[in-house]
Design a protein around this motif. Structure first.
Motif, PDB file in Angstrom:
ATOM      1  N   PRO A  34       0.852  -1.193   0.000  1.00 38.98           N
ATOM      2  CA  PRO A  34       0.000   0.000   0.000  1.00 38.98           C
ATOM      3  C   PRO A  34       0.877   1.229   0.000  1.00 38.98           C
ATOM      4  CG  PRO A  34       0.207  -0.816   2.207  1.00 38.98           C
ATOM      5  CD  PRO A  34       0.959  -1.771   1.346  1.00 38.98           C
ATOM      6  N   SER A  35       1.539   1.437  -1.130  1.00 38.55           N
ATOM      7  CA  SER A  35       2.561   2.480  -1.144  1.00 38.55           C
ATOM      8  C   SER A  35       1.967   3.859  -1.034  1.00 38.55           C
ATOM      9  CB  SER A  35       3.332   2.395  -2.441  1.00 38.55           C
ATOM     10  OG  SER A  35       4.181   3.485  -2.526  1.00 38.55           O
ATOM     11  N   LYS A  36       2.813   4.740  -0.596  1.00 41.26           N
ATOM     12  CA  LYS A  36       2.392   6.135  -0.492  1.00 41.26           C
ATOM     13  C   LYS A  36       2.643   6.857  -1.805  1.00 41.26           C
ATOM     14  CE  LYS A  36       5.397   6.066   2.316  1.00 41.26           C
ATOM     15  NZ  LYS A  36       6.587   6.249   2.928  1.00 41.26           N
ATOM     16  N   GLU A  63       2.541   7.187  -5.928  1.00 40.41           N
ATOM     17  CA  GLU A  63       1.742   6.704  -7.040  1.00 40.41           C
ATOM     18  C   GLU A  63       2.342   7.146  -8.360  1.00 40.41           C
ATOM     19  OE1 GLU A  63      -2.419   7.421  -6.807  1.00 40.41           O
ATOM     20  OE2 GLU A  63      -2.328   7.630  -4.646  1.00 40.41           O
ATOM     21  N   ARG A 103      -6.027   1.140  -8.271  1.00 41.38           N
ATOM     22  CA  ARG A 103      -4.803   1.409  -7.496  1.00 41.38           C
ATOM     23  C   ARG A 103      -5.062   2.524  -6.525  1.00 41.38           C
ATOM     24  NH1 ARG A 103       0.294   0.889  -9.945  1.00 41.38           N
ATOM     25  NH2 ARG A 103       1.068   2.563  -8.635  1.00 41.38           N
ATOM     26  N   TYR A 104      -4.392   2.477  -5.398  1.00 44.69           N
ATOM     27  CA  TYR A 104      -4.568   3.545  -4.437  1.00 44.69           C
ATOM     28  C   TYR A 104      -3.335   4.397  -4.446  1.00 44.69           C
ATOM     29  CZ  TYR A 104      -3.068  -0.869  -2.620  1.00 44.69           C
ATOM     30  OH  TYR A 104      -2.505  -2.117  -2.501  1.00 44.69           O
ATOM     31  N   TYR A 158      -4.809  11.847  -0.087  1.00 47.61           N
ATOM     32  CA  TYR A 158      -4.219  11.188   1.089  1.00 47.61           C
ATOM     33  C   TYR A 158      -4.958  11.418   2.396  1.00 47.61           C
ATOM     34  CZ  TYR A 158      -0.490  10.073  -2.075  1.00 47.61           C
ATOM     35  OH  TYR A 158       0.217   9.568  -3.135  1.00 47.61           O
ATOM     36  N   GLY A 169       2.746  11.728   3.468  1.00 47.21           N
ATOM     37  CA  GLY A 169       2.166  10.456   3.031  1.00 47.21           C
ATOM     38  C   GLY A 169       2.365  10.155   1.557  1.00 47.21           C
ATOM     39  N   GLY A 170       2.631  11.147   0.736  1.00 50.69           N
ATOM     40  CA  GLY A 170       2.775  10.923  -0.703  1.00 50.69           C
ATOM     41  C   GLY A 170       4.042  11.571  -1.231  1.00 50.69           C
ATOM     42  N   ARG A 192      -9.931  10.619  -0.626  1.00 49.90           N
ATOM     43  CA  ARG A 192      -9.860   9.165  -0.795  1.00 49.90           C
ATOM     44  C   ARG A 192      -9.467   8.452   0.494  1.00 49.90           C
ATOM     45  NH1 ARG A 192      -6.191   7.936  -5.950  1.00 49.90           N
ATOM     46  NH2 ARG A 192      -6.719   9.758  -7.183  1.00 49.90           N
ATOM     47  N   ASN A 235      -4.593   4.685   3.009  1.00 43.68           N
ATOM     48  CA  ASN A 235      -4.767   3.237   3.062  1.00 43.68           C
ATOM     49  C   ASN A 235      -4.745   2.750   4.513  1.00 43.68           C
ATOM     50  OD1 ASN A 235      -3.741   0.382   3.148  1.00 43.68           O
ATOM     51  ND2 ASN A 235      -4.064   0.651   0.959  1.00 43.68           N
ATOM     52  N   LEU A 280      -1.594   1.864   6.274  1.00 45.82           N
ATOM     53  CA  LEU A 280      -0.693   2.958   6.630  1.00 45.82           C
ATOM     54  C   LEU A 280      -1.200   3.744   7.829  1.00 45.82           C
ATOM     55  CD1 LEU A 280       0.200   4.255   3.062  1.00 45.82           C
ATOM     56  CD2 LEU A 280       1.453   2.632   4.456  1.00 45.82           C
ATOM     57  N   ALA A 316       4.372  -0.243  -4.440  1.00 42.81           N
ATOM     58  CA  ALA A 316       3.828   0.329  -5.685  1.00 42.81           C
ATOM     59  C   ALA A 316       4.295   1.757  -5.868  1.00 42.81           C
ATOM     60  CB  ALA A 316       2.312   0.270  -5.642  1.00 42.81           C
ATOM     61  N   PHE A 317       5.572   1.930  -6.005  1.00 41.76           N
ATOM     62  CA  PHE A 317       6.075   3.285  -6.177  1.00 41.76           C
ATOM     63  C   PHE A 317       5.947   3.657  -7.649  1.00 41.76           C
ATOM     64  CE2 PHE A 317       8.963   4.054  -2.295  1.00 41.76           C
ATOM     65  CZ  PHE A 317       7.989   3.531  -1.482  1.00 41.76           C
ATOM     66  N   GLY A 318       5.632   4.888  -7.878  1.00 40.83           N
ATOM     67  CA  GLY A 318       5.287   5.305  -9.230  1.00 40.83           C
ATOM     68  C   GLY A 318       6.428   5.178 -10.217  1.00 40.83           C
TER      69      GLY A 318
END
Lengths: 141, 824
Positions: free
Chosen positions: A124-126, A128, A140-141, B73, B89-90, B158, B161, B164, B303-305
């Motif tokens: 659940p990565s921060k 994106e 995807r979150y 976030y 967070g992002g 949103r 998660n 987190l 899941a890093f961009g």
């Protein structure tokens, strides 16, 4: 001076050979091909029996679990190519329809046999992907 | 809000650019006013970033969902703590947080050193300012945290998660950033020293504590990440050699090397090239880590961009940094010549040199293995990956070599160790290592890996103990105190050295924890209520599977009774699966852990069938895992001691009365509290009326009342989920609607229950104020008493040695220092 240079040269050579030998042997045992489903499924015969890390997205509503067991059957796709996969064990919390996964295991004519603890779903990565970056799966979150 | 934030970022960029230009121009023209102006602009960057951070936090708290970052976030029901932590967070916010921290650290570093390192400061400002500019540029051009929706903005966010929304995950990123960002300061001073040519040891003195501080937070960040993975993800482990984990580890290796290597330069004038190179490499690795986790260059299960544009910016910045910094190193090589040659391989400086090589190799190996898929793809188009077995194959021997060096370094003499010296120093530690090794081998522990790790841990602990006892004996002979008191005095007189030893003890304990992983077992079970299964020495009996709801989430909990091999009940364990209202498709597995120092019993319930009443239960037995966390605690204490100025508290321990420490330690042991695991699941019962709390005022009142049902440990009514409290919360709502205020409602409860025991905290009025004041009074009084006694002890005339009052006998101090030096 010359004697010292020879010593240093010999030591470096022995170290380099040892390191190279160790690296070669561990590489031979420890490496796996990292492939996307479409790369493998265009010519699956080439990949039968090879150790793979297979990247793709879980086909929506394809996850089936045998009752009273930890046996899973599901499909993974990328760019229109689909492969069936089997797995026995605990799946991560983030493993669900459409989630991005990497499966570790072996491809056989029957499908992809996932090794124990071989299902890796994205954390659940921060962070994106930005729009315009790589394609992100829906949900995807 | 968004416009103000965006404007602040632009203004900060311009200000940083001015700080860089003014500082460099001022230094080159020797214009003091220009330099001062640059420093002023540098401080202004910190002020502007503080305001910008305030703006983004306000946007989160106020729920300004017109800002895309805020909308992505957070959401309206998120607790305020997580709304604030969503700041980092992002990606966009984390970059901003990076600049904010760097501006603060930079300002403090400049403020502290602007007089003592006058010639370096302009370039320190310029280097830090340039790094700030890069990150500000990224934000303004590419990742603006204040960018808004072009169309109508959503009414709610949103949300973060659920995985987190966890205590460890909230504090893990900032601790990592503190470590990463802090390492920019040594880099800036190193570069300033190279540019100015002032390459004596003074720049090292300026950065040693910064490096230690950053290293500590890097260690803390890595540990928190491990704890989070262990307690939250439910796979039973804490480290998987994932690229994102590795990214945090890389600078840790080289920062560790620098902290050791710096001692050789201070003491012997050697390893100068090493030291400037290490600070540069460490800084580069912090950037590499950031680059790896955000660019998509490496495939990670995080899941890093994937962001090729961002990757290009980072690549350009790194290439420029490498060329610029190593260009200066090459240019200054003549000034970086060592004052001394290596006299012998049997010396402390040789051990430090070996330590540098091993740590640098470890960093490069991890980097190579992490980038291996990318490298192979670039070479032959095939992306080959390497997994944990490959990492472990290499890192286990590297770790063991480092463990050997940890024990050997302190025992070797500077310049050259004689045979006599080696025999004298190594006999007991070697024997201890052999005895431990023999014992574990006799117990059937396999020698390679775990067995060797235990033996080496015994060896290292023996070397450290020997060092401390020898030093303490010398001091005891001087002061006449008991051994423990002498040890405390010894540590306080040489905090850096003995603090370092304590850090080494922590590292050894962590290694013991790692060695325990070789004995971990796991088993998957399928149980129905009433059934039981045996795993290792434990029998697990599934009592029931229960479904409850606390308003925010639905919880499916397995109630498991754990018995030992004799059938005695050890504990009730409750692994669970949580389904958050807003994230029902993303359930979280809540693990149950029974902790002991010997092993953890770790239970997860990954799947269940409600109709069938069947639970899949995964059981892990993890030996010695708590030694990893405990080891970090020791490491933290050691770092804290090493960070203290050498003179701090010396007055207090200069002449401690005999046995005072022993008595204090015994007292402390009696008062030690037990730890709490923050990430573990605590089941809350059925709570159909929790949503009845509709207003902040009602929530406030509910938190000021204690549950009096007899079964809930007197939790505040606002937190307790028993039926009794649900009724009380409903009553509070009704009373508020009737127009009663807080004090009237509280008075109603006090009157009804006949006293203040219904309140969860004493009233801050009348005699209740005494209770509020008590901790402050006791704390202040205790501190003042301790300070007074310390002053008296340090100034008291002692009958032991007939010292003059007030200060320690300088002759004795110098004798003690000589004898301690002889122990090196």
């Amino acid at each position: 001076m010359k004697h010292k240079a020879v010593k240093i040269g010999l030591t470096s050579l022995v170290l380099a050979m040892t390191f190279g030998g160790l690296l070669y042997t561990t590489m031979a045992e420890g490496t796996e091909y990292y492939k996307h489903v479409d790369e493998v499924m265009t010519q699956p015969g080439e990949w039968y029996g090879k150790k793979l890390q297979l990247h793709g997205f879980v086909v929506p509503d394809s996850i089936m679990k045998r009752k009273n067991s930890l046996d899973y059957q599901f499909k993974v796709q990328s760019n229109g190519h689909i492969v069936s996969a089997t797995y026995t064990g605990v799946v991560p919390d983030t493993f669900k329809s459409d989630s991005e996964v990497v499966l570790k295991g072996v491809l056989t004519p029957e499908g992809f046999t996932t090794q124990p603890n071989g299902v890796m779903a994205k954390c659940p990565s921060k962070y994106e992907a930005k729009p315009g970056g790589a394609t992100a799966p829906s949900g995807r979150y | 809000m968004a416009s103000l934030g965006a404007f602040l970022l632009l203004l900060t960029f311009v200000t940083a650019a001015y700080a860089v230009a003014a500082s460099v121009a001022g230094a080159r023209r020797r214009n003091t006013r220009l330099i001062e102006s640059g420093i002023g602009a540098f401080y202004t960057v910190a002020a502007l970033m503080t305001v910008a951070s305030g703006v983004i936090i306000y946007a989160f708290v106020a729920g300004d969902y017109s800002i895309r970052y805020v909308q992505r976030y957070s959401d309206s029901v998120q607790p305020i703590f997580y709304k604030i932590t969503s700041y980092w967070g992002g990606l966009d916010g984390s970059v901003m947080f990076w600049v904010f921290l760097l501006s603060l650290f930079g300002s403090v570093a400049v403020k502290v050193n602007r007089v003592s390192h006058r010639e370096l400061i302009p370039y320190v400002v310029a280097v830090i300012g340039a790094v700030e500019m890069f990150f500000l540029f990224l934000m303004i051009i590419h990742n603006n945290p204040f960018s808004t929706y072009l169309t109508e903005s959503p009414t709610d966010g949103r949300g973060l998660n659920p995985l987190l929304q966890n205590f460890y995950m909230a504090i893990h990123p900032p601790t990592m950033y503190l470590g990463f960002v802090g390492l920019t300061i040594p880099f800036a001073f190193g570069m300033a020293a190279l540019i100015t040519g002032h390459l004596d040891d003074s720049w090292l003195r300026a950065v040693r504590r910064w490096t230690m501080f950053s290293w500590f937070f890097l260690s803390l960040g890595l540990t928190l990440g491990m704890i989070w993975a262990y307690e939250e993800l439910g796979w039973g482990g804490y480290w998987g050699w994932d690229p994102v984990e590795n990214a945090g580890m890389l600078p840790w290796f080289t920062a560790t090397a620098f902290l050791h290597s710096v001692m050789v330069q201070e003491r012997r004038g050697m390893l100068r090239v090493w030291n400037v190179s290490l600070v540069i490499i460490t800084f580069l690795l912090t950037i590499v880590g950031t680059f790896l986790t955000r660019s998509g260059v490496v495939q990670s299960i995080h899941a890093f961009g994937e962001d090729p544009q961002l990757a290009r910016y980072f690549a350009a910045f790194m290439i420029f940094t490498i060329v610029f910094s190593f260009g200066w190193v090459i240019y200054r090589l003549p000034l970086l010549k060592a004052r001394h040659e290596l006299d012998s391989w049997m010396s402390k400086e040789a051990a430090f040199l070996a330590n540098n090589w091993v740590l640098l190799f470890a960093a490069m190996f991890v980097l190579f293995a992490t980038l291996f898929p990318t490298i192979t793809e670039a070479i032959n188009g095939e992306r080959l990956t390497v997994g944990p077995p490959f990492f472990n194959r290499w890192m286990v021997p590297i770790g063991l070599i480092l463990l050997v060096l940890t024990g050997t370094g302190p025992l070797l003499a500077w310049r050259k160790s004689t045979i006599m010296n080696l025999k004298d120093q190594f006999m007991w530690p070697t024997l201890t290592g052999l005895v431990v090794g023999g014992t574990v081998a006799a117990l059937g522990v396999r020698v390679w890996g775990s067995g060797l790790c235990f033996a080496l841990s015994g060896y290292v602990l023996a070397t450290l103990t020997q060092e401390v006892i020898r030093g303490a004996n010398v001091r005891r002979g001087m002061t006449g105190t008991d051994l423990l008191t002498a040890m405390i005095g010894l540590v306080s007189r040489n905090k850096r050295r003995y603090g370092g030893y304590i850090v080494h003890v922590g590292i050894v304990l962590i290694f013991i924890g790692f060695a325990g992983e070789g004995f971990s077992r796991d088993q998957q079970l399928l149980l129905k209520p009433g059934e039981e299964a045996t795993v290792g020495d434990y029998t697990l009996h599934l009592d029931a599977i229960r479904v409850t709801d606390d308003g925010q989430k639905q919880m499916v909990t397995g109630h498991i009774t754990v018995k030992d091999k004799n059938g005695a009940v050890l504990e009730q364990m409750k692994p669970a699966k949580w389904y958050f209202r807003k994230h029902e498709e993303e359930p979280t597995s809540e693990v149950a852990i029974r902790r002991t120092f010997a092993e953890d019993l770790y239970v997860v319930m990954p799947a269940f069938e409600i109709e069938e009443q069947t639970a899949s239960v995964e059981v892990h037995i993890n030996p010695l895992v708590n030694w990893v966390w405990f080891g970090f605690g020791i490491l933290a204490i050691g770092t804290g001691i090493a960070l203290l100025p050498e003179t701090a508290m010396s007055f207090a321990v200069a002449r401690l009365p005999s046995d005072v420490v022993t008595a204090s330690v015994l007292l402390l042991c009696l008062l030690l509290p037990t730890g709490v695991a923050f990430a573990q699941h605590v089941e809350t019962g059925q709570d159909p009326r929790l949503e009845k709390i509709t207003t902040p005022e009602a929530r406030e009142i509910a938190h000021k009342l204690a549950c009096w049902c007899g079964g809930c440990s007197k939790l505040p009514v606002g937190q307790c989920s028993c039926g009794h409290c649900a009724v009380e919360r409903a009553k509070i709502d009704v009373m508020l609607k009737e127009g009663k205020n807080e004090s009237q409602i509280l008075k109603f409860y006090v009157d009804t229950f006949g006293g203040n025991q219904i309140l969860s905290e004493p009233p801050n009025s009348g005699s209740g104020r005494v209770v509020w004041m008590m901790p402050i009074v006791v704390g202040l009084g205790g501190f003042m008493t301790a300070a007074y006694l310390a002053m008296r002890w340090s100034s008291r005339r002692t009958s032991l040695a007939g010292m003059p009052a007030g200060i320690e006998d300088p002759e004795m101090a110098s004798r003690l220092n000589d004898e301690l030096r002889n122990l090196d």
